[in-house]
Design an enzyme around this catalytic site. Sequence first.
Site, PDB file in Angstrom:
ATOM      1  N   CYS A 246       0.819  -1.212   0.000  1.00  0.00           N
ATOM      2  CA  CYS A 246       0.000   0.000   0.000  1.00  0.00           C
ATOM      3  C   CYS A 246       0.860   1.273   0.000  1.00  0.00           C
ATOM      4  CB  CYS A 246      -0.896  -0.037   1.241  1.00  0.00           C
ATOM      5  SG  CYS A 246      -1.748   1.500   1.607  1.00  0.00           S
TER       6      CYS A 246
ATOM      7  N   CYS B 265       0.074   3.569   2.936  1.00  0.00           N
ATOM      8  CA  CYS B 265       0.675   3.078   4.183  1.00  0.00           C
ATOM      9  C   CYS B 265       2.138   3.492   4.261  1.00  0.00           C
ATOM     10  CB  CYS B 265       0.552   1.559   4.268  1.00  0.00           C
ATOM     11  SG  CYS B 265      -1.147   0.951   4.263  1.00  0.00           S
TER      12      CYS B 265
END
Length: 104
Positions: free
Chosen positions: A30, A33
């Site tokens: 991600c 993230c």
Amino acid sequence: MIVKVTEKNFQKEVYDCHGAVLVEFYASWCPKCAMMEDVLKKFSEDHPEIRVCQVNTGEEIRLSDQYGIEKVPSFIAFDSGKPIGAVVGVVPAEVLLELFSSAK
């Protein structure tokens, strides 16, 4: 310090903690993230009174399901083992800190 949390140590690191805990549910793939990594590291340094933990959603599917994690990064604030707030997405450290304001 950021603690990696799994199903095995979630009880000890989150539920049994007699204080504030911030848990980030993230995924290694991600990009959002990854954007939060430095924010989370600085947050943990600036707020040593709050334990910061991370759960890898790809490895800890049952924990992710238990908390209804559908998007990453997702953050859940706990106080004395009880969830007190949550936020999803790329957010500044101030927003993470605000999750704990209801516990005061």
